[in-house]
Design a protein around this motif. Structure first.
Motif, PDB file in Angstrom:
ATOM      1  N   ILE A 127      23.072  88.243  95.170  1.00 65.27           N
ATOM      2  CA  ILE A 127      23.955  87.474  96.053  1.00 65.27           C
ATOM      3  C   ILE A 127      23.214  86.265  96.618  1.00 65.27           C
ATOM      4  CG2 ILE A 127      25.127  87.543  98.296  1.00 65.27           C
ATOM      5  CD1 ILE A 127      25.806  90.496  97.647  1.00 65.27           C
ATOM      6  N   CYS A 128      21.995  86.475  97.076  1.00 63.72           N
ATOM      7  CA  CYS A 128      21.220  85.365  97.659  1.00 63.72           C
ATOM      8  C   CYS A 128      20.796  84.364  96.590  1.00 63.72           C
ATOM      9  CB  CYS A 128      20.008  85.921  98.402  1.00 63.72           C
ATOM     10  SG  CYS A 128      20.442  86.877  99.876  1.00 63.72           S
ATOM     11  N   ARG A 129      20.498  84.861  95.397  1.00 64.67           N
ATOM     12  CA  ARG A 129      20.115  83.955  94.309  1.00 64.67           C
ATOM     13  C   ARG A 129      21.287  83.056  93.927  1.00 64.67           C
ATOM     14  NH1 ARG A 129      19.147  87.650  90.741  1.00 64.67           N
ATOM     15  NH2 ARG A 129      17.083  88.140  91.559  1.00 64.67           N
ATOM     16  N   GLU A 130      22.471  83.641  93.809  1.00 66.08           N
ATOM     17  CA  GLU A 130      23.655  82.859  93.431  1.00 66.08           C
ATOM     18  C   GLU A 130      23.990  81.808  94.498  1.00 66.08           C
ATOM     19  OE1 GLU A 130      26.736  85.683  92.822  1.00 66.08           O
ATOM     20  OE2 GLU A 130      25.997  86.330  90.857  1.00 66.08           O
ATOM     21  N   ALA A 131      23.768  82.155  95.758  1.00 69.39           N
ATOM     22  CA  ALA A 131      24.100  81.235  96.855  1.00 69.39           C
ATOM     23  C   ALA A 131      22.951  80.295  97.194  1.00 69.39           C
ATOM     24  CB  ALA A 131      24.497  82.031  98.093  1.00 69.39           C
ATOM     25  N   ASP A 132      21.816  80.457  96.501  1.00 78.43           N
ATOM     26  CA  ASP A 132      20.621  79.651  96.752  1.00 78.43           C
ATOM     27  C   ASP A 132      20.170  79.788  98.206  1.00 78.43           C
ATOM     28  OD1 ASP A 132      18.528  77.986  96.059  1.00 78.43           O
ATOM     29  OD2 ASP A 132      19.624  76.154  96.550  1.00 78.43           O
ATOM     30  N   ALA A 170       9.068  92.441  95.231  1.00 77.37           N
ATOM     31  CA  ALA A 170       8.552  92.916  93.948  1.00 77.37           C
ATOM     32  C   ALA A 170       9.429  92.460  92.789  1.00 77.37           C
ATOM     33  CB  ALA A 170       8.460  94.444  93.964  1.00 77.37           C
ATOM     34  N   ASP A 171      10.705  92.177  93.059  1.00 76.75           N
ATOM     35  CA  ASP A 171      11.641  91.786  92.004  1.00 76.75           C
ATOM     36  C   ASP A 171      12.119  90.348  92.122  1.00 76.75           C
ATOM     37  OD1 ASP A 171      11.749  94.369  90.733  1.00 76.75           O
ATOM     38  OD2 ASP A 171      12.900  95.065  92.458  1.00 76.75           O
ATOM     39  N   GLU A 172      11.592  89.618  93.063  1.00 78.84           N
ATOM     40  CA  GLU A 172      12.013  88.218  93.258  1.00 78.84           C
ATOM     41  C   GLU A 172      10.887  87.451  93.927  1.00 78.84           C
ATOM     42  OE1 GLU A 172      13.419  85.030  92.816  1.00 78.84           O
ATOM     43  OE2 GLU A 172      15.100  86.399  92.426  1.00 78.84           O
ATOM     44  N   ALA A 173      10.062  86.785  93.119  1.00 80.19           N
ATOM     45  CA  ALA A 173       8.887  86.112  93.661  1.00 80.19           C
ATOM     46  C   ALA A 173       9.228  84.775  94.312  1.00 80.19           C
ATOM     47  CB  ALA A 173       7.850  85.906  92.557  1.00 80.19           C
ATOM     48  N   ASP A 174      10.206  84.060  93.765  1.00 81.36           N
ATOM     49  CA  ASP A 174      10.488  82.711  94.246  1.00 81.36           C
ATOM     50  C   ASP A 174      11.472  82.673  95.408  1.00 81.36           C
ATOM     51  OD1 ASP A 174       8.795  81.553  92.369  1.00 81.36           O
ATOM     52  OD2 ASP A 174      10.379  81.465  90.851  1.00 81.36           O
ATOM     53  N   GLY A 175      12.332  83.680  95.526  1.00 85.69           N
ATOM     54  CA  GLY A 175      13.379  83.630  96.530  1.00 85.69           C
ATOM     55  C   GLY A 175      13.145  84.493  97.743  1.00 85.69           C
ATOM     56  N   VAL A 176      11.955  85.107  97.836  1.00 86.52           N
ATOM     57  CA  VAL A 176      11.664  86.020  98.942  1.00 86.52           C
ATOM     58  C   VAL A 176      10.329  85.660  99.579  1.00 86.52           C
ATOM     59  CG1 VAL A 176      11.254  88.412  99.638  1.00 86.52           C
ATOM     60  CG2 VAL A 176      12.961  87.914  97.881  1.00 86.52           C
TER      61      VAL A 176
END
Length: 461
Positions: free
Chosen positions: A229-234, A258-264
């Protein structure tokens, strides 16, 4: 004849005023003569309801179920003392000197090993050591948020983070939780609503493990959905995880990072797994963000305290710290059990609460019609303290709920604290029956500990 001079600092010849007593525009005396000089953001700086309780809750006759202080009496203080003695003797000139703004390189490597327990593979270069994770929240907010930007938070949320967001003049949008943590559909709707209004969401702030104050944990099934959800909404995710290693019956949950290095951006702390007095936390951030965090850190403190960092590093190197965390888990589980048993035995049937699987907190919802904040003075008079639910909302909600902490008191004190609290609740119920508030006519749901978490949605006032 000698020349006469006006009082020092005043060339008008008028009598000098006492500090802090400047008359206002209407002629009335102001207690703060600097009130017109402060920056606008200071209007968002208010005292935490928890901090305001400390002077009362720390009295020995009061059973405090309020503060989230770790019980560091379980630490091997002799081992810690020997480690500090050796640190001063062997590396004193380094430990008591300035250090790198990003933090000690060796400690940053150790932090990466700690995070590996939650599935995170990271490089020490992307870790920034901070003065507790509280400072990390402040630094992240400072570099991302302008006044009027939106931060999305769980409902309820950590009071310390809410204070930071308010101080930086952010607008907080709360999103519903349930027994499995943040509700994905509610998050999606909130993001869509804010973005449709043309407003900027800077990040979603979440405590996925053993939540403070709600005590719930984001389920494994929801974690990838929240990230998607956060990835889609940037929209960036700020993952605050001080309790992640303190699960009672399970291995550490896999971190969102652990599953999202760039968005967390991931925040951690040694305050709960070692000792809060050292004030050592950290942020793990994408490389470009890390650079900004280091600059913000240097402007705030020049560098995090070298002595605290090297003390924590020596502890990690020379002591079975994982074994110590296991002992903490057992101690907190015993205290959790004492609180839940006491609530089961004594609390009125209409009250509801969750059973946390780790961490420090139980979220209790009172019988209909009761106001936790209004009850607090009577509770303190009866020598028990808690934190009203309103402290954990930016919008005034949560008055029917309270946070109960079981981390610090002994099991015997916990049971006595619950007994005193129940006495206050029963007295309040009786008063409302007597004065005809309508509480008696309210249906009483048969909800007990196994019926799950009572989600503090927007209707909880």
């Amino acid at each position: 004849m000698s020349e006469q001079h006006p009082p020092t600092g005043d060339t008008s010849g008028r009598p000098a005023r006492a500090h802090g007593s400047t008359p206002g525009p209407t002629g009335r005396t102001r207690l703060d003569s600097y009130v017109d000089r402060y920056a606008a953001r200071t209007q968002g700086m208010t005292a935490s309801e928890i901090r305001a309780l400390f002077s009362v809750a720390s009295r020995p006759e009061v059973v405090s179920l309020a503060g989230g202080m770790p019980n560091i009496s379980g630490l091997p203080l002799d081992v810690v003392a020997d480690s500090l003695d050796e640190l001063v003797r062997s590396r004193g000139t380094v430990a008591m000197q300035y250090g790198p703004g990003q933090g000690d390189p060796h400690l940053r490597g150790q932090i990466c090993e700690v995070m590996r327990l939650e599935g995170i593979e990271a490089h020490p270069d992307d870790v920034v050591v901070t003065v507790g994770s509280q400072q990390a929240v402040d630094l992240v907010t400072r570099i991302f948020c302008d006044p009027g930007d939106v931060v999305i938070c769980e409902a309820p949320s950590y009071v310390g983070a809410l204070g930071v967001f308010k101080a930086y003049q952010c607008d907080v949008v709360h999103v519903e939780m349930d027994s499995d943590g943040l509700v994905p559909s509610a998050l999606r709707d909130a993001i869509a609503h804010v973005q449709a209004a043309g407003r900027r969401i800077k990040f979603v702030y979440t405590i996925p493990n053993y939540h403070n104050p709600a005590g719930v944990t984001l389920s494994a099934a929801r974690r990838p959905e929240i990230l998607e959800i956060c990835r889609e909404a940037d929209v960036l995710v700020l993952e605050d995880n001080p309790y992640g290693l303190l699960g009672f019956d399970e291995e550490p949950h896999r971190a969102l990072r652990a599953d999202e290095a760039d968005g967390v951006i991931y925040l951690g702390s040694f305050s709960k797994t070692f000792a809060p007095g050292f004030r050592v936390g950290w942020a793990l951030a994408p490389h470009a963000v890390r650079e900004k965090l280091v600059l913000a850190q240097e402007s705030a403190t020049l560098c995090p305290p070298a002595f605290s960092q090297l003390a924590v590093s020596a502890y990690l190197d020379n002591h079975d710290w994982l074994g110590q965390v296991k002992e903490f888990r057992e101690m907190y589980r015993e205290r959790r059990d004492a609180m839940i048993d006491a609530l089961d035995d004594m609390m009125p049937a209409a009250a509801r609460w969750n059973v946390p699987t780790g961490g420090f907190y139980v979220w209790l919802t009172l019988p209909p019609g009761l106001d936790a904040k209004a009850m607090l003075p009577r509770a303190v008079t009866n020598r028990v303290a808690f934190v009203p639910g309103t402290a954990f909302f930016a919008d005034g909600f949560g008055s029917q709920s309270m946070r109960l902490s079981y981390c610090y008191p002994t099991p015997e004190r916990i049971r006595e604290g619950v007994r005193r609290l129940v006495g206050v609740i029963e007295e309040e119920i009786e008063l409302r029956h007597t004065f005809g508030t309508g509480l008696a006519a309210t249906p009483v749901p048969a909800l007990r500990r196994n019926d799950g978490y009572d989600a503090p949605g927007s209707d909880l006032t």
